[in-house]
Design a protein around this motif. Structure first.
Motif, PDB file in Angstrom:
ATOM      1  N   VAL A  33      24.460  11.874  -8.645  1.00 28.44           N
ATOM      2  CA  VAL A  33      25.008  12.364  -9.914  1.00 28.44           C
ATOM      3  C   VAL A  33      23.879  12.637 -10.905  1.00 28.44           C
ATOM      4  N   LEU A  34      22.984  11.693 -11.050  1.00 28.55           N
ATOM      5  CA  LEU A  34      21.866  11.852 -11.984  1.00 28.55           C
ATOM      6  C   LEU A  34      20.947  12.995 -11.549  1.00 28.55           C
ATOM      7  N   GLY A  55       0.814  -1.217   0.000  1.00 33.93           N
ATOM      8  CA  GLY A  55       0.000   0.000   0.000  1.00 33.93           C
ATOM      9  C   GLY A  55       0.840   1.256   0.000  1.00 33.93           C
ATOM     10  N   ALA A  56       1.915   1.278   0.805  1.00 35.50           N
ATOM     11  CA  ALA A  56       2.777   2.460   0.864  1.00 35.50           C
ATOM     12  C   ALA A  56       3.540   2.651  -0.433  1.00 35.50           C
ATOM     13  N   PHE A  57       4.088   1.584  -1.001  1.00 38.60           N
ATOM     14  CA  PHE A  57       4.838   1.685  -2.250  1.00 38.60           C
ATOM     15  C   PHE A  57       3.940   2.140  -3.398  1.00 38.60           C
ATOM     16  N   ALA A  58       2.707   1.627  -3.452  1.00 43.10           N
ATOM     17  CA  ALA A  58       1.794   2.027  -4.530  1.00 43.10           C
ATOM     18  C   ALA A  58       1.451   3.508  -4.422  1.00 43.10           C
ATOM     19  N   LYS A  59       1.215   3.979  -3.212  1.00 42.27           N
ATOM     20  CA  LYS A  59       0.832   5.385  -3.044  1.00 42.27           C
ATOM     21  C   LYS A  59       2.009   6.313  -3.306  1.00 42.27           C
ATOM     22  N   SER A  60       3.218   5.897  -2.924  1.00 45.22           N
ATOM     23  CA  SER A  60       4.393   6.751  -3.093  1.00 45.22           C
ATOM     24  C   SER A  60       5.195   6.408  -4.343  1.00 45.22           C
ATOM     25  N   ALA A  61       4.579   5.719  -5.285  1.00 45.68           N
ATOM     26  CA  ALA A  61       5.157   5.484  -6.621  1.00 45.68           C
ATOM     27  C   ALA A  61       6.536   4.831  -6.555  1.00 45.68           C
ATOM     28  N   GLN A  62       6.646   3.797  -5.732  1.00 45.66           N
ATOM     29  CA  GLN A  62       7.901   3.058  -5.652  1.00 45.66           C
ATOM     30  C   GLN A  62       7.894   1.901  -6.654  1.00 45.66           C
ATOM     31  N   PHE A  63       9.078   1.562  -7.116  1.00 42.42           N
ATOM     32  CA  PHE A  63       9.214   0.457  -8.064  1.00 42.42           C
ATOM     33  C   PHE A  63       8.611  -0.818  -7.449  1.00 42.42           C
ATOM     34  N   PRO A  64       7.768  -1.569  -8.171  1.00 43.24           N
ATOM     35  CA  PRO A  64       7.411  -1.433  -9.590  1.00 43.24           C
ATOM     36  C   PRO A  64       6.112  -0.678  -9.844  1.00 43.24           C
ATOM     37  N   PHE A  65       5.665   0.135  -8.889  1.00 47.41           N
ATOM     38  CA  PHE A  65       4.409   0.883  -9.043  1.00 47.41           C
ATOM     39  C   PHE A  65       4.655   2.336  -9.450  1.00 47.41           C
ATOM     40  N   HIS A  66       5.855   2.634  -9.916  1.00 46.40           N
ATOM     41  CA  HIS A  66       6.251   4.027 -10.148  1.00 46.40           C
ATOM     42  C   HIS A  66       5.593   4.649 -11.365  1.00 46.40           C
ATOM     43  N   THR A  90      10.592  13.330  -8.923  1.00 47.57           N
ATOM     44  CA  THR A  90       9.834  13.088  -7.697  1.00 47.57           C
ATOM     45  C   THR A  90       9.876  11.615  -7.328  1.00 47.57           C
ATOM     46  N   VAL A  91       9.721  10.750  -8.328  1.00 54.50           N
ATOM     47  CA  VAL A  91       9.836   9.317  -8.084  1.00 54.50           C
ATOM     48  C   VAL A  91      11.194   9.007  -7.459  1.00 54.50           C
ATOM     49  N   SER A  92      12.249   9.619  -8.012  1.00 54.37           N
ATOM     50  CA  SER A  92      13.605   9.377  -7.506  1.00 54.37           C
ATOM     51  C   SER A  92      13.752   9.842  -6.059  1.00 54.37           C
ATOM     52  N   HIS A  93      13.240  11.025  -5.755  1.00 51.93           N
ATOM     53  CA  HIS A  93      13.371  11.543  -4.390  1.00 51.93           C
ATOM     54  C   HIS A  93      12.497  10.776  -3.404  1.00 51.93           C
ATOM     55  N   GLY A 104      14.344   6.214 -11.292  1.00 54.97           N
ATOM     56  CA  GLY A 104      13.625   7.460 -11.545  1.00 54.97           C
ATOM     57  C   GLY A 104      14.543   8.557 -12.039  1.00 54.97           C
ATOM     58  N   ALA A 105      15.766   8.625 -11.485  1.00 52.18           N
ATOM     59  CA  ALA A 105      16.714   9.660 -11.900  1.00 52.18           C
ATOM     60  C   ALA A 105      17.188   9.437 -13.326  1.00 52.18           C
TER      61      ALA A 105
END
Length: 955
Positions: free
Chosen positions: A424-425, A221-232, A308-311, A290-291
């Protein structure tokens, strides 16, 4: 910890109340609409500010309103340092976005609708960060998915907007469902659904065998809401929304909800290898991936979306490290990311608004044409890159310091190297944002002549850019206290994070130097690298998502078309077969104990009655195609069941059964007049055999289950009802007290359903008499079925004599119902029967002409009386439908008891009577439409008229 009344419920409620206003105030103008949108947000922010001093001193403010405490349901809120920081971000950014949207939205955009959606989303986000009860938190969590769907799809005319909204709802909604399971597991482990209780049980939760399932479900649930891999992939596609939505949802609020949840649950879920490897690894992958994608995006908002995904990956990684300083760094970066990313989104919106394009390859040289916008964009982009004297540099240094000391799978270099690569990215795409948009020569092919917008549009990003600088130079004074109290809430203990510009010569310093230098190199090599990137084969997350959705849809269609083919026989067969199968599994599980009772002797009369009942049921099966005979058998079965109730000393049930059978048989007889005498045979012998086998198996199973229960002592609630019927409900008829008091809410729901059924039949008849069936009715000839003496004298006389007796009996049954067998339901049926007999004796038109009250009104009046009686208990501070009763002395009348249940029963009586008569009215309309004669006299052949006619002829 401070408990009691506080502003917390009001703070949570204000945005929802405020959402009622913009749709109305937009008529007064755009500025008035924006002002009244900002008002509830500002009021909530002021109230939050009044609570802030207590929280900054380390207190936790709690408020709880009990709802269903037996089920662990309460409306409870609490405010600690973490909740204070996030609530302040939500409300503060809400004010800035309201101002920005006032000037960003065009005159063609429905502003009132936008602000309504914005406030609804704001209320949902506030609910998440201050909820104490996890069930309440879950409700707010799903509300953010629904309201973000409305905001992302605000521009309904854009296909990409609609698609982005659907994708966001699908991904975050599915993640929310997984999270519900995880949260319920936590509540079950702890024995409480209050977060304040759960957060105190970290050791018990981590030691539980259910820890891993709960952890995985919550993280999904947290990864999906915060766009974490693989839900990014959903977040970049949500950029089709207006820029105010992107700036609010995707920098400060929605995408931070998953990060907030991980931070909130950190004390109980962190500290294990599972947490470290799942959370830290996912965050690290997301940060780098994401970067990389952000560096090669040409759309300004797409670049910012992937950054944003990266951060967000950076924040997830820090929380995954599991150390207190990493958690504090995450808290600090949440605040810093808000300031520079929201400003960057608004800056990108300004460029798009003025230049009419977000394509970086069509921009450049805007610093000369838009100096204010360029200054704001440059400052905030440099902060995103982590350049000194800006706040992004401080949290980046803390991140690199923690990464430098993190070991992953025995490797001391994996995390530091990948974290440095991500930095770096980050520098590279931040420098590209500055160089390719604002620097370089002025072009002559902009889609529109760029210029700085009015103050109202750049004021919000300017304030945020100011915070970027102030926090960057004076971090300890400006952000230190809030970061410390928020980080303390995350880790569960007081922290003193000293924020400063110079940390000495550390590994993080060298990693930061490499990041800046590497970013310059990547920017210089961007053009050839971009060609390589575009040519390289790579999986597209959107294509995978679309393929998965299409595949699931196809499978669902095949399954649904196979199961839901419109045949009720198939539905019943599947349902009953599944029920029998589950019952067999439960039966064979060995949980049934040995019998504790002896079987009572069976009297001969009972045995004969049981055999006759079985024969009647079997006859029903054999005669079910002959409709009239089947109806007669149904009536016989009903009367035999009533006899069984009488034998078992259940007179209330017997009276109800007899009344219901009489009314339904009479109404069904009227309906059968317009149906064929026989039901056609449509099922094959094989299907009938299948259905018969399922029915017999189900019947035998239910009989075995009933027999098993009757032979064993089981815990029942009847003892409570018997003991409290008189003292708690004021009546000695336990059945009636259950209906109007203990289970009064059920009864209220039942009469509402009954009233709806009557109104639905009426509405269906309206549609029926206006469609193809009406033509068939007009062309039908029922003359052969009509008797010439359809309203005979004997029946008219008998029903007239019965009418006052039946009404008196009905009233008597109604008045005695609270202490003797009877009640409003039975009384309504008895008087319905009396009225039905009048209609049958003298015809509908004659009887209807003497009707004084509309049946629709009677149904509504009954439902209102019952509802108001239940609500009246609230005035005394009692639950809905709690009875009040007393004893009264009237001259000439014996002392009697009277309770509020009397009024509730009156509502039941009126609803039942109105519903039955409305059904009769609906059926009679079919008869008249089909050509039935309309009588105006009480009988077809009146003897008195014949005598009068004979005397007239003789005279």
């Amino acid at each position: 910890m401070t408990s009691g009344n506080s502003f917390l419920p009001i703070i949570a409620l204000l945005p929802f109340l405020g959402a009622l206003v913009p749709g109305v105030m937009v008529r007064a103008g755009r500025t008035a609409c924006a002002s009244f949108t900002a008002l509830p947000t500002a009021l909530a922010l002021v109230m939050l500010g009044l609570l802030a001093p207590q929280v900054m001193q380390g207190e936790v403010i709690e408020t709880r309103i009990e709802w269903l405490p037996q089920l662990g349901l309460s409306v409870s809120f609490f405010l600690d340092g973490l909740g204070l920081m996030f609530a302040g971000m939500i409300l503060g950014m809400g004010l800035l976005i309201t101002l920005y949207a006032r000037f960003y939205l065009s005159a063609d955009d429905p502003m009132g609708q936008f602000y309504t959606y914005l406030l609804l989303f704001q209320g949902a986000m506030l609910g998440i960060v201050i909820s104490d009860n996890i069930l309440l938190l879950l409700i707010f969590w799903e509300l953010t998915s629904l309201t973000s769907f409305l905001l992302i799809g605000y521009w309904k005319h854009l296909p990409e907007g609609r698609q982005g909204a659907r994708m966001a709802l699908a991904v975050t909604g599915a993640g929310g469902l997984a999270m519900i399971g995880g949260m319920l597991i936590l509540g079950n482990i702890v024995g409480s659904y209050e977060l304040t209780d759960i957060l105190q049980q970290g050791e018990a939760i981590r030691a539980s065998e259910w820890y891993i399932p709960a952890l995985i479900l919550i993280l999904i649930g947290a990864f999906a809401k915060s766009a974490q891999f693989p839900f990014h992939f959903w977040l970049p596609h949500a950029m089709a929304a207006p820029t105010p939505v992107s700036a609010y949802l995707h920098s400060a609020t929605m995408v931070k909800a998953g990060v907030f949840l991980m931070a909130r649950m950190w004390p109980v879920l962190a500290g294990t290898e599972a947490w470290f490897y799942i959370v830290a690894t996912t965050g690290l992958i997301t940060m780098v991936l994401g970067a990389v994608i952000a560096l090669f995006k040409d759309d300004l908002k797409a670049l910012l979306a992937y950054s944003t995904v990266s951060h967000l990956g950076l924040l997830t990684m820090l929380l995954g490290f599991g150390t207190k300083m990493a958690a504090a760094a995450a808290v600090f970066h949440v605040l810093n990311h808000l300031t520079f990313k929201a400003a960057l989104f608004m800056t990108a919106g300004i460029v798009d608004h003025e230049a009419h394009t977000r394509d970086i390859k069509r921009l450049g040289g805007l610093a000369r044409l838009m100096p204010v916008t360029a200054a704001l964009g440059t400052i905030t982009a440099l902060s995103m890159a982590g350049i000194p004297l800006l706040n992004g540099f401080l949290s980046k240094e803390l991140m690199l310091e923690e990464a430098a000391h993190t070991v992953w799978a025995g490797s001391h270099y994996a995390v530091p190297v990948l974290a440095t690569l991500g930095a770096v990215l980050s520098v590279a795409y931040s420098f590209r944002f500055i160089a390719h948009v604002f620097l370089g020569p002025v072009r002559d092919d902009y889609p529109s002549k760029p210029h700085d917008p009015p103050l109202g549009m750049w004021a919000s990003p300017a304030l945020l850019a100011m915070l970027v600088i102030v926090i960057g130079i004076f971090p300890a004074a400006v952000a230190g206290p809030l970061v410390n109290v928020a980080a303390g809430a995350v880790t569960g203990e007081s922290l003193n994070v000293y924020l400063k510009l110079w940390h000495g010569i550390t590994p993080a310093l060298f990693m930061s130097i490499i990041a800046v230098a590497g970013g310059f190199v990547l920017l210089a090599l961007h053009r050839p690298l971009d060609r390589v990137w575009q040519a390289a084969p790579r999986p597209e997350a959107k294509a995978i998502f679309d393929g998965l959705v299409n595949g699931l849809t196809a499978v669902s269609d095949r399954v649904s078309s196979g199961l839901h083919n419109g045949a009720i026989s198939r539905y019943l067969a599947i349902f009953i077969a599944a029920t029998v199968a589950m019952g067999y599994i439960a039966w064979s599980g060995g949980g049934l104990g040995a019998p504790t009772r002896e079987m009572l002797p069976v009297p001969a009369v009972v045995a004969v009655g049981w055999v006759l009942l079985a024969v009647a049921v079997a006859s029903m099966v054999g005669l079910h195609r002959q409709r009239f005979q089947a109806l007669v058998v149904i009536g016989i079965i009903g009367l035999m069941v009533s006899g069984g109730f009488i034998y078992l000393s259940a007179p209330d049930l017997a009276l109800t059964q007899i009344s219901v059978e009489t009314v339904t048989i009479m109404l069904l007889l009227l309906a059968l007049h317009f149906l064929p005498k026989e039901t056609p045979c449509e099922s094959s012998p094989a299907r009938r055999a299948r259905d018969g086998a399922i029915a017999v198996t189900a019947g035998v199973g239910v009989a075995m289950l009933t027999f098993a229960f009757l032979l064993r002592d089981v815990s029942v609630i009847s003892d409570f009802h018997l003991a409290n019927s008189y003292t708690g409900g004021g009546g000695t008829n336990v059945v009636n007290v259950i209906l109007v008091d203990f289970r009064g809410y059920d009864t209220y729901g039942e009469i509402i359903v009954l009233g709806i059924a009557g109104l639905t039949i009426f509405a269906l008849m309206e549609a029926l008499l206006d469609g193809p069936a009406a033509r068939r009715l007009r062309n039908s000839d029922y003359s052969n079925d009509r008797s010439r003496d359809r309203h005979p004298l004997m029946m008219v006389v008998a029903t007239r004599a019965m009418m006052p007796i039946a009404v008196m009996v009905g009233i008597y049954i109604f008045l005695r119902g609270h202490n003797q067998p009877g009640g409003g339901f039975i009384a309504g049926l008895v008087i319905s029967i009396a009225l039905l007999m009048q209609y049958m004796a003298s015809g509908f038109a004659w009887a209807q002409a003497r009707q004084k009250i509309e049946y629709h009104t009677m149904i509504g009046l009954g439902a209102v009386i019952a509802g108001l009686t239940g609500a009246g208990a609230w005035l005394a501070g009692k639950p809905f439908l709690t009875s009040a009763y007393g004893y009264f002395d009237l001259p000439g009348i014996k002392k009697f008891g009277l309770g509020s249940a009397f009024l509730f029963d009156l509502g039941v009586f009126l609803t039942v009577l109105g519903a039955v008569m409305l059904m009769l009215y609906s059926l009679s309309r079919i008869a008249r439409f089909a050509g039935e004669t309309v009588n105006v006299e009480p009988m077809d052949y009146d003897p008195s008229r014949r005598v009068e006619a004979a005397q007239a002829e003789g005279g």
